[in-house]
Design a protein around this motif. Structure first.
Motif, PDB file in Angstrom:
ATOM      1  N   ASP A  47       2.704   6.244  -1.528  1.00 45.76           N
ATOM      2  CA  ASP A  47       2.307   5.675  -0.243  1.00 45.76           C
ATOM      3  C   ASP A  47       0.974   4.931  -0.357  1.00 45.76           C
ATOM      4  O   ASP A  47       0.760   3.900   0.289  1.00 45.76           O
ATOM      5  CB  ASP A  47       2.219   6.761   0.829  1.00 45.76           C
ATOM      6  CG  ASP A  47       1.328   7.933   0.418  1.00 45.76           C
ATOM      7  OD1 ASP A  47       1.046   8.081  -0.794  1.00 45.76           O
ATOM      8  OD2 ASP A  47       0.926   8.702   1.307  1.00 45.76           O
ATOM      9  N   LYS A  48       0.102   5.438  -1.231  1.00 51.79           N
ATOM     10  CA  LYS A  48      -1.177   4.762  -1.461  1.00 51.79           C
ATOM     11  C   LYS A  48      -0.959   3.452  -2.198  1.00 51.79           C
ATOM     12  O   LYS A  48      -1.604   2.434  -1.898  1.00 51.79           O
ATOM     13  CB  LYS A  48      -2.111   5.668  -2.259  1.00 51.79           C
ATOM     14  CG  LYS A  48      -3.502   5.081  -2.477  1.00 51.79           C
ATOM     15  CD  LYS A  48      -4.395   6.042  -3.242  1.00 51.79           C
ATOM     16  CE  LYS A  48      -5.779   5.440  -3.479  1.00 51.79           C
ATOM     17  NZ  LYS A  48      -6.657   6.362  -4.256  1.00 51.79           N
ATOM     18  N   LEU A  49      -0.037   3.440  -3.170  1.00 53.29           N
ATOM     19  CA  LEU A  49       0.275   2.203  -3.895  1.00 53.29           C
ATOM     20  C   LEU A  49       0.819   1.144  -2.944  1.00 53.29           C
ATOM     21  O   LEU A  49       0.473  -0.039  -3.048  1.00 53.29           O
ATOM     22  CB  LEU A  49       1.289   2.483  -5.001  1.00 53.29           C
ATOM     23  CG  LEU A  49       0.830   3.338  -6.181  1.00 53.29           C
ATOM     24  CD1 LEU A  49       2.002   3.631  -7.105  1.00 53.29           C
ATOM     25  CD2 LEU A  49      -0.302   2.662  -6.936  1.00 53.29           C
ATOM     26  N   VAL A  50       1.667   1.567  -2.019  1.00 47.83           N
ATOM     27  CA  VAL A  50       2.231   0.649  -1.036  1.00 47.83           C
ATOM     28  C   VAL A  50       1.129   0.068  -0.159  1.00 47.83           C
ATOM     29  O   VAL A  50       1.077  -1.143   0.095  1.00 47.83           O
ATOM     30  CB  VAL A  50       3.292   1.366  -0.169  1.00 47.83           C
ATOM     31  CG1 VAL A  50       3.685   0.503   1.028  1.00 47.83           C
ATOM     32  CG2 VAL A  50       4.522   1.699  -1.002  1.00 47.83           C
ATOM     33  N   GLU A  51       0.231   0.932   0.296  1.00 49.81           N
ATOM     34  CA  GLU A  51      -0.860   0.493   1.154  1.00 49.81           C
ATOM     35  C   GLU A  51      -1.764  -0.521   0.445  1.00 49.81           C
ATOM     36  O   GLU A  51      -2.149  -1.553   1.011  1.00 49.81           O
ATOM     37  CB  GLU A  51      -1.687   1.701   1.597  1.00 49.81           C
ATOM     38  CG  GLU A  51      -2.835   1.362   2.533  1.00 49.81           C
ATOM     39  CD  GLU A  51      -3.636   2.591   2.914  1.00 49.81           C
ATOM     40  OE1 GLU A  51      -4.730   2.415   3.469  1.00 49.81           O
ATOM     41  OE2 GLU A  51      -3.174   3.724   2.658  1.00 49.81           O
ATOM     42  N   ILE A  52      -2.067  -0.245  -0.818  1.00 51.34           N
ATOM     43  CA  ILE A  52      -2.915  -1.153  -1.600  1.00 51.34           C
ATOM     44  C   ILE A  52      -2.222  -2.496  -1.801  1.00 51.34           C
ATOM     45  O   ILE A  52      -2.832  -3.557  -1.668  1.00 51.34           O
ATOM     46  CB  ILE A  52      -3.274  -0.516  -2.957  1.00 51.34           C
ATOM     47  CG1 ILE A  52      -4.202   0.687  -2.747  1.00 51.34           C
ATOM     48  CG2 ILE A  52      -3.928  -1.535  -3.888  1.00 51.34           C
ATOM     49  CD1 ILE A  52      -4.442   1.503  -3.999  1.00 51.34           C
TER      50      ILE A  52
ATOM     51  N   THR B  62      -2.355  -5.029   1.095  1.00 58.41           N
ATOM     52  CA  THR B  62      -3.635  -5.693   1.351  1.00 58.41           C
ATOM     53  C   THR B  62      -4.103  -6.538   0.168  1.00 58.41           C
ATOM     54  O   THR B  62      -4.838  -7.501   0.344  1.00 58.41           O
ATOM     55  CB  THR B  62      -4.715  -4.650   1.680  1.00 58.41           C
ATOM     56  OG1 THR B  62      -4.822  -3.711   0.593  1.00 58.41           O
ATOM     57  CG2 THR B  62      -4.354  -3.891   2.949  1.00 58.41           C
ATOM     58  N   ARG B  63      -3.645  -6.184  -1.037  1.00 53.95           N
ATOM     59  CA  ARG B  63      -4.115  -6.849  -2.252  1.00 53.95           C
ATOM     60  C   ARG B  63      -3.356  -8.136  -2.550  1.00 53.95           C
ATOM     61  O   ARG B  63      -3.893  -9.064  -3.154  1.00 53.95           O
ATOM     62  CB  ARG B  63      -3.961  -5.853  -3.401  1.00 53.95           C
ATOM     63  CG  ARG B  63      -4.273  -6.374  -4.778  1.00 53.95           C
ATOM     64  CD  ARG B  63      -4.006  -5.263  -5.790  1.00 53.95           C
ATOM     65  NE  ARG B  63      -3.916  -5.771  -7.129  1.00 53.95           N
ATOM     66  CZ  ARG B  63      -3.158  -5.261  -8.082  1.00 53.95           C
ATOM     67  NH1 ARG B  63      -2.412  -4.206  -7.835  1.00 53.95           N
ATOM     68  NH2 ARG B  63      -3.140  -5.782  -9.276  1.00 53.95           N
TER      69      ARG B  63
ATOM     70  N   ARG C  89       2.088  -9.818   1.612  1.00 52.76           N
ATOM     71  CA  ARG C  89       3.237  -8.919   1.782  1.00 52.76           C
ATOM     72  C   ARG C  89       3.581  -8.302   0.453  1.00 52.76           C
ATOM     73  O   ARG C  89       3.166  -8.780  -0.607  1.00 52.76           O
ATOM     74  CB  ARG C  89       4.445  -9.654   2.360  1.00 52.76           C
ATOM     75  CG  ARG C  89       5.119 -10.649   1.409  1.00 52.76           C
ATOM     76  CD  ARG C  89       6.500 -11.009   1.938  1.00 52.76           C
ATOM     77  NE  ARG C  89       7.167 -12.054   1.173  1.00 52.76           N
ATOM     78  CZ  ARG C  89       7.871 -11.836   0.054  1.00 52.76           C
ATOM     79  NH1 ARG C  89       7.967 -10.608  -0.462  1.00 52.76           N
ATOM     80  NH2 ARG C  89       8.482 -12.843  -0.563  1.00 52.76           N
ATOM     81  N   MET C  90       4.384  -7.246   0.499  1.00 51.82           N
ATOM     82  CA  MET C  90       4.826  -6.602  -0.738  1.00 51.82           C
ATOM     83  C   MET C  90       5.958  -7.394  -1.385  1.00 51.82           C
ATOM     84  O   MET C  90       6.667  -8.153  -0.727  1.00 51.82           O
ATOM     85  CB  MET C  90       5.311  -5.177  -0.448  1.00 51.82           C
ATOM     86  CG  MET C  90       4.223  -4.191  -0.114  1.00 51.82           C
ATOM     87  SD  MET C  90       4.910  -2.535   0.057  1.00 51.82           S
ATOM     88  CE  MET C  90       5.524  -2.264  -1.614  1.00 51.82           C
TER      89      MET C  90
END
Length: 266
Positions: free
Chosen positions: A216-221, A224-225, A230-231
């Protein structure tokens, strides 16, 4: 008179095609006329759902999609598949071998509970599943004279090779091995008309990613990165798999291709 689709009459063999990048590739290639043998390992309920999806795609796109629920890492299963698949109408028709196997141990290198530690056996199993099995599949399909004279071999890697992700060591080791293997396959299989390349996708919210601790942290980063805000989606990767199968991509060999909207630049 209807226009012939670019991959009509050709075949793809997709290892790990029931979800994520593999399934997206099935959808994209089928829409462009390619017949597909899709291999995966799922429990009966998920296998039934996958088969229904493949049947629908085959009817919609007027192509053949052969589904095999088997262990792609087992030598006997590989041999059985190739024996069944190896018919006269498929000789020289396999345009693509896609390695999209997501099977590995997600454990830390050090922890208070020794039972939870990554072992050398875990690393060996993961490395074969997510890297070295590609070589066995390539050799056997080539020996059966199934590859097209201008064939493509594509593997998948991730940024976790070069950056620390929690409990990802075994997979990272496997993917690093796959990168080296791609280089050597690109050279040694080139005389047989095969071009071997590797795609590094951006962080994509697939079932495989969700198994990684802290995903979930990887998705969040990633949200924004990424410069494009978008992912990465499975369809983004499937689009590049399609591009690599075109005649215009015949000179791309031994490359690591980032499919992430520029995410790796930050």
């Amino acid at each position: 008179m209807s226009k012939q689709l670019p991959f009509s009459g050709l075949w793809a063999v997709i290892l790990g095609g029931s979800s994520g990048f593999g399934l997206a590739a099935v959808e994209k290639l089928a829409a462009n006329g390619m017949n597909i043998a899709v291999l995966y390992r799922e429990p009966s309920a998920q296998a039934k759902k996958a088969n229904e999806t493949f049947t629908g795609l085959a009817i919609k796109n007027n192509v053949k999609i052969l589904a095999y629920n088997l262990n792609v890492l087992d030598n006997a299963s590989r041999g059985s598949f190739i024996k069944e698949f190896n018919t006269a109408d498929k000789k020289g028709k396999v345009k693509l071998l896609l390695h999209s196997v997501a099977r590995g141990n997600l454990k830390p290198l050090i922890a208070d509970d020794e039972q939870a530690l990554l072992t050398t056996e875990d690393i060996q199993m993961t490395s074969y599943a997510m890297a070295n099995s590609l070589l066995d599949w390539t050799r056997d399909i080539l020996a059966a004279k199934l590859f097209h004279e201008d064939g493509r071999i594509i593997g998948l890697t991730s940024e976790g090779v070069n950056k620390h992700w929690d409990a990802y060591a075994a997979v990272a080791i496997a993917k690093a091995s796959l990168q080296s293997l791609t280089t050597y396959m690109a050279v040694e299989f080139a005389p047989y008309g095969l071009k071997t390349n590797l795609i590094q996708a951006g962080i994509t919210n697939t079932a495989a990613l969700q198994k990684i601790p802290g995903s979930d942290k990887l998705v969040e980063i990633a949200q924004t990165r990424n410069p494009l805000k978008r992912m990465t989606m499975p369809q983004d990767v499937a689009n590049v798999i399609y591009l690599l199968c075109t005649d215009e991509a015949a000179w791309i060999n031994g490359s690591l291709i980032h499919v992430d909207g520029g995410e790796h630049c930050r």
